[in-house]
Design a protein around this motif. Structure first.
Motif, PDB file in Angstrom:
ATOM      1  N   PRO A 122       0.674  -1.079   0.084  1.00 14.18           N
ATOM      2  CA  PRO A 122      -0.130   0.379  -0.010  1.00 14.18           C
ATOM      3  C   PRO A 122       1.081   1.298   0.272  1.00 14.18           C
ATOM      4  CG  PRO A 122      -0.264  -1.385   2.016  1.00 14.18           C
ATOM      5  CD  PRO A 122       0.624  -2.429   1.379  1.00 14.18           C
ATOM      6  N   CYS A 123      -0.222   2.133  -0.250  1.00  9.64           N
ATOM      7  CA  CYS A 123       0.673   3.550  -0.633  1.00  9.64           C
ATOM      8  C   CYS A 123       1.415   4.103   0.842  1.00  9.64           C
ATOM      9  CB  CYS A 123      -0.407   4.629  -1.186  1.00  9.64           C
ATOM     10  SG  CYS A 123      -0.435   4.721  -2.911  1.00  9.64           S
ATOM     11  N   GLY A 124       2.414   4.667   0.654  1.00 15.54           N
ATOM     12  CA  GLY A 124       3.287   4.793   2.257  1.00 15.54           C
ATOM     13  C   GLY A 124       4.452   4.851   2.307  1.00 15.54           C
ATOM     14  N   ILE A 125       5.055   4.578   3.576  1.00 16.29           N
ATOM     15  CA  ILE A 125       6.621   5.034   3.929  1.00 16.29           C
ATOM     16  C   ILE A 125       6.915   3.920   4.516  1.00 16.29           C
ATOM     17  CG2 ILE A 125       8.918   6.776   5.341  1.00 16.29           C
ATOM     18  CD1 ILE A 125       6.404   8.588   5.094  1.00 16.29           C
ATOM     19  N   TYR A 126       8.500   3.195   4.110  1.00 15.36           N
ATOM     20  CA  TYR A 126       9.124   2.147   5.090  1.00 15.36           C
ATOM     21  C   TYR A 126      10.591   1.918   4.913  1.00 15.36           C
ATOM     22  CZ  TYR A 126       4.245   0.124   3.259  1.00 15.36           C
ATOM     23  OH  TYR A 126       3.093  -0.539   2.813  1.00 15.36           O
ATOM     24  N   PHE A 127      10.370   1.337   5.262  1.00 16.20           N
ATOM     25  CA  PHE A 127      11.759   0.935   5.742  1.00 16.20           C
ATOM     26  C   PHE A 127      12.252   0.044   5.261  1.00 16.20           C
ATOM     27  CE2 PHE A 127      11.223   4.103   8.988  1.00 16.20           C
ATOM     28  CZ  PHE A 127      11.360   5.192   8.545  1.00 16.20           C
ATOM     29  N   VAL A 128      13.600  -0.259   4.148  1.00 22.98           N
ATOM     30  CA  VAL A 128      14.719  -1.298   3.175  1.00 22.98           C
ATOM     31  C   VAL A 128      15.656  -1.780   4.057  1.00 22.98           C
ATOM     32  CG1 VAL A 128      15.269  -1.994   1.385  1.00 22.98           C
ATOM     33  CG2 VAL A 128      13.591  -0.467   1.542  1.00 22.98           C
ATOM     34  N   LYS A 129      15.996  -2.614   4.515  1.00 21.01           N
ATOM     35  CA  LYS A 129      16.771  -3.083   5.145  1.00 21.01           C
ATOM     36  C   LYS A 129      18.080  -3.974   4.425  1.00 21.01           C
ATOM     37  CE  LYS A 129      17.195  -4.442   9.543  1.00 21.01           C
ATOM     38  NZ  LYS A 129      17.457  -5.203  10.903  1.00 21.01           N
ATOM     39  N   ILE A 130      18.905  -3.511   4.208  1.00 24.55           N
ATOM     40  CA  ILE A 130      20.212  -5.134   3.123  1.00 24.55           C
ATOM     41  C   ILE A 130      21.011  -5.527   3.781  1.00 24.55           C
ATOM     42  CG2 ILE A 130      20.715  -4.960   1.324  1.00 24.55           C
ATOM     43  CD1 ILE A 130      19.205  -2.286   0.146  1.00 24.55           C
ATOM     44  N   LYS A 131      21.519  -6.231   4.096  1.00 29.39           N
ATOM     45  CA  LYS A 131      22.371  -7.090   5.276  1.00 29.39           C
ATOM     46  C   LYS A 131      23.026  -7.574   3.998  1.00 29.39           C
ATOM     47  CE  LYS A 131      19.362  -8.548   8.883  1.00 29.39           C
ATOM     48  NZ  LYS A 131      19.351  -9.669  10.247  1.00 29.39           N
ATOM     49  N   THR A 132      24.425  -7.797   4.352  1.00 30.77           N
ATOM     50  CA  THR A 132      25.435  -7.974   2.826  1.00 30.77           C
ATOM     51  C   THR A 132      26.622  -8.726   3.615  1.00 30.77           C
ATOM     52  OG1 THR A 132      26.787  -6.306   2.001  1.00 30.77           O
ATOM     53  CG2 THR A 132      25.060  -6.888   0.955  1.00 30.77           C
ATOM     54  N   GLY A 133      27.619  -9.547   2.777  1.00 32.77           N
ATOM     55  CA  GLY A 133      28.903  -9.681   3.347  1.00 32.77           C
ATOM     56  C   GLY A 133      29.535  -8.446   4.476  1.00 32.77           C
ATOM     57  N   LYS A 134      28.917  -7.756   3.333  1.00 31.96           N
ATOM     58  CA  LYS A 134      30.100  -5.707   4.189  1.00 31.96           C
ATOM     59  C   LYS A 134      29.354  -5.715   5.216  1.00 31.96           C
ATOM     60  CE  LYS A 134      31.870  -6.581  -0.828  1.00 31.96           C
ATOM     61  NZ  LYS A 134      32.363  -5.457  -1.665  1.00 31.96           N
ATOM     62  N   GLY A 135      28.257  -5.917   5.403  1.00 29.79           N
ATOM     63  CA  GLY A 135      27.322  -4.195   6.691  1.00 29.79           C
ATOM     64  C   GLY A 135      26.250  -5.010   6.536  1.00 29.79           C
ATOM     65  N   ILE A 136      25.561  -3.818   7.029  1.00 30.83           N
ATOM     66  CA  ILE A 136      23.309  -3.404   7.045  1.00 30.83           C
ATOM     67  C   ILE A 136      23.475  -1.462   6.325  1.00 30.83           C
ATOM     68  CG2 ILE A 136      22.385  -3.328   8.239  1.00 30.83           C
ATOM     69  CD1 ILE A 136      22.956  -5.884   9.533  1.00 30.83           C
ATOM     70  N   VAL A 137      23.099  -2.101   5.803  1.00 27.12           N
ATOM     71  CA  VAL A 137      22.703  -0.644   4.911  1.00 27.12           C
ATOM     72  C   VAL A 137      21.124  -0.644   4.978  1.00 27.12           C
ATOM     73  CG1 VAL A 137      22.498   1.264   2.309  1.00 27.12           C
ATOM     74  CG2 VAL A 137      24.091  -0.216   3.687  1.00 27.12           C
ATOM     75  N   THR A 138      20.353   0.582   5.288  1.00 28.80           N
ATOM     76  CA  THR A 138      19.162   1.163   6.036  1.00 28.80           C
ATOM     77  C   THR A 138      18.448   2.274   5.273  1.00 28.80           C
ATOM     78  OG1 THR A 138      19.239   0.380   8.437  1.00 28.80           O
ATOM     79  CG2 THR A 138      17.407   0.801   7.757  1.00 28.80           C
ATOM     80  N   SER A 139      17.428   2.290   4.749  1.00 28.53           N
ATOM     81  CA  SER A 139      16.893   3.442   3.240  1.00 28.53           C
ATOM     82  C   SER A 139      15.360   3.163   3.884  1.00 28.53           C
ATOM     83  CB  SER A 139      17.859   3.245   2.497  1.00 28.53           C
ATOM     84  OG  SER A 139      16.879   4.320   1.398  1.00 28.53           O
ATOM     85  N   LYS A 140      14.943   4.560   3.559  1.00 28.71           N
ATOM     86  CA  LYS A 140      13.867   5.046   3.456  1.00 28.71           C
ATOM     87  C   LYS A 140      13.115   4.512   1.993  1.00 28.71           C
ATOM     88  CE  LYS A 140      12.742   9.198   5.628  1.00 28.71           C
ATOM     89  NZ  LYS A 140      12.101  10.150   5.782  1.00 28.71           N
ATOM     90  N   LEU A 141      11.545   4.278   2.482  1.00 22.21           N
ATOM     91  CA  LEU A 141      11.280   3.488   0.754  1.00 22.21           C
ATOM     92  C   LEU A 141       9.822   4.397   0.794  1.00 22.21           C
ATOM     93  CD1 LEU A 141      10.996   2.224  -2.492  1.00 22.21           C
ATOM     94  CD2 LEU A 141       9.771   0.432  -0.325  1.00 22.21           C
ATOM     95  N   LEU A 142       9.463   5.289  -0.468  1.00 23.12           N
ATOM     96  CA  LEU A 142       8.494   5.570  -0.698  1.00 23.12           C
ATOM     97  C   LEU A 142       7.704   5.451  -1.359  1.00 23.12           C
ATOM     98  CD1 LEU A 142       9.237   9.640  -0.392  1.00 23.12           C
ATOM     99  CD2 LEU A 142       8.390   7.877   1.564  1.00 23.12           C
ATOM    100  N   VAL A 143       6.155   4.141  -0.853  1.00 23.92           N
ATOM    101  CA  VAL A 143       5.228   3.731  -2.355  1.00 23.92           C
ATOM    102  C   VAL A 143       4.429   5.088  -2.013  1.00 23.92           C
ATOM    103  CG1 VAL A 143       4.101   2.231  -2.649  1.00 23.92           C
ATOM    104  CG2 VAL A 143       6.556   1.838  -1.451  1.00 23.92           C
TER     105      VAL A 143
END
Length: 56
Positions: free
Chosen positions: A34-55
């Protein structure tokens, strides 16, 4: 691993990927979030990145 959380911190989508496989943003769009604001967490072997996602 890619995880998407809503504003309440509840997971709404999880995707496990191999290190050598690329991820397409269309895979998230096809999940009919659904439309809204979400947070995306990407885990890799090099670390974790968190970012905002607008749908919209």
């Amino acid at each position: 691993m890619i995880e998407i959380y809503n504003l309440d911190g509840m997971p709404v989508y999880k995707y496990r990927t191999d290190e050598n496989k690329t991820f397409e943003i269309g895979e998230i769009k096809s999940k009919c979030l659904p439309c809204g604001i979400y947070f995306v967490k990407i885990k890799t072997g090099k670390g974790i990145v968190t970012s905002k996602l607008l749908v919209n």
